[in-house]
Design an enzyme around this catalytic site. Sequence first.
Site, PDB file in Angstrom:
ATOM      1  N   GLY A  60       0.761  -1.150   0.034  1.00  0.00           N
ATOM      2  CA  GLY A  60      -0.010   0.076   0.011  1.00  0.00           C
ATOM      3  C   GLY A  60       0.888   1.320   0.120  1.00  0.00           C
ATOM      4  O   GLY A  60       1.780   1.173  -0.117  1.00  0.00           O
TER       5      GLY A  60
ATOM      6  N   GLY B 254       5.859   3.899  -8.861  1.00  0.00           N
ATOM      7  CA  GLY B 254       6.352   2.654  -9.123  1.00  0.00           C
ATOM      8  C   GLY B 254       5.430   1.598  -9.241  1.00  0.00           C
ATOM      9  O   GLY B 254       5.610   0.816  -9.887  1.00  0.00           O
ATOM     10  N   HIS B 255       4.589   1.496  -8.177  1.00  0.00           N
ATOM     11  CA  HIS B 255       3.565   0.522  -8.197  1.00  0.00           C
ATOM     12  C   HIS B 255       2.643   0.591  -9.429  1.00  0.00           C
ATOM     13  O   HIS B 255       2.243  -0.597  -9.903  1.00  0.00           O
ATOM     14  CB  HIS B 255       2.787   0.632  -6.954  1.00  0.00           C
ATOM     15  CG  HIS B 255       3.369   0.704  -5.622  1.00  0.00           C
ATOM     16  ND1 HIS B 255       3.498   1.263  -4.768  1.00  0.00           N
ATOM     17  CD2 HIS B 255       3.833  -0.598  -4.932  1.00  0.00           C
ATOM     18  CE1 HIS B 255       4.033   1.260  -3.669  1.00  0.00           C
ATOM     19  NE2 HIS B 255       4.322  -0.197  -3.819  1.00  0.00           N
TER      20      HIS B 255
ATOM     21  N   SER C  13       7.712   3.912  -0.795  1.00  0.00           N
ATOM     22  CA  SER C  13       6.707   4.361   0.573  1.00  0.00           C
ATOM     23  C   SER C  13       7.470   4.883   1.671  1.00  0.00           C
ATOM     24  O   SER C  13       7.043   5.890   2.171  1.00  0.00           O
ATOM     25  CB  SER C  13       5.886   3.266   0.905  1.00  0.00           C
ATOM     26  OG  SER C  13       4.986   2.523  -0.243  1.00  0.00           O
TER      27      SER C  13
ATOM     28  N   GLN D 224      12.630  -3.770  -9.663  1.00  0.00           N
ATOM     29  CA  GLN D 224      14.006  -3.924  -9.416  1.00  0.00           C
ATOM     30  C   GLN D 224      14.495  -3.319  -8.205  1.00  0.00           C
ATOM     31  O   GLN D 224      15.619  -3.598  -7.780  1.00  0.00           O
ATOM     32  CB  GLN D 224      14.661  -3.453 -10.649  1.00  0.00           C
ATOM     33  CG  GLN D 224      16.128  -3.738 -10.687  1.00  0.00           C
ATOM     34  CD  GLN D 224      16.900  -4.884 -10.588  1.00  0.00           C
ATOM     35  OE1 GLN D 224      16.127  -5.885 -11.004  1.00  0.00           O
ATOM     36  NE2 GLN D 224      18.015  -4.917 -10.018  1.00  0.00           N
TER      37      GLN D 224
ATOM     38  N   GLN E 289       7.200  -9.897   7.893  1.00  0.00           N
ATOM     39  CA  GLN E 289       8.525  -9.465   7.458  1.00  0.00           C
ATOM     40  C   GLN E 289       9.173  -8.253   8.333  1.00  0.00           C
ATOM     41  O   GLN E 289      10.328  -7.771   7.884  1.00  0.00           O
ATOM     42  CB  GLN E 289       8.474  -9.359   5.898  1.00  0.00           C
ATOM     43  CG  GLN E 289       7.575  -8.085   5.552  1.00  0.00           C
ATOM     44  CD  GLN E 289       7.221  -7.773   4.138  1.00  0.00           C
ATOM     45  OE1 GLN E 289       6.465  -8.546   3.505  1.00  0.00           O
ATOM     46  NE2 GLN E 289       7.833  -6.729   3.426  1.00  0.00           N
TER      47      GLN E 289
END
Length: 281
Positions: free
Chosen positions: A27, A32-33, A182, A144, A57
């Site tokens: 989110g 980029g997303h 983010s 990447q 994580q």
Amino acid sequence: MIVARTRAALRDARAKLGTVGLVPTMGFLHEGHLSLVRRARDENKAVVVSIFVNPTQFGPNEDLSRYPRDLDRDLAMLREAGVAVAFVPDASEIYPEGFGTRIEVGDIALPLEGAVRPGHFSGVATVVCKLINLVAPERVYFGQKDAQQCAVLRRMILDLDLPVRMVVAPTVREADGLALSSRNSYLDAAARVRAAALHRALRAAEDAFLAGERRADRLRARMEAVLAGSGHDGIDYLSVADPDTLRELEAIEHDALLSLAVRFGATRLIDNLVLDRLSGA
């Protein structure tokens, strides 16, 4: 766009779709997303995007509680981008009571981010495997910028014979080279200016490589010299490694992955760049 909040709702929505591209995210979406969404839309009949801040994580002293979130904004962006399904589960939906399985990928998950963030890649691999199983996509998309994550997940997909093709898209950057993330939202104005040194450091090492330098220690020194003037608050690692195994190199005989992790205040940023021997001097 369907907003599925449970595994059952996701499966019902998925059954009505054709070929699917999956874009897993945590989110607080940025360009980029969205670049991944556009590529997935071009290559599949439908796109599913997951929004899930995965607790497994994050380490005990990391930023899970303050990780940036804005679900309404994210969903509006995904609707505009033509996404078919947004999967936005609670943690209890992904990790129900009694959940006890974790995926350990092996040596490729141990250095770099794995050394600084023990258990991180086990959490990443486990949640991505679950998402692939739930969505059953033909393709799954990553950026990447998270090069080691891509290497870990590629290994997992291969080792577990998961029936999905992994697509890695180029890093999207700001005008000054800072990779979109983010976590950039944590930076104040001064730190934001200093953070552009990450990309400058990578480019300085690349320039040395293109000029004929093949000694890895010299390339690490180039990166460190650029960062020295940035006012950073700590370097976790400067790496020149084999892009497939992530073992540190002494000399570059084939391709190499330059990567670094640097702190600006309480904000930790990563970036990388691939050196291609075919473009070298």
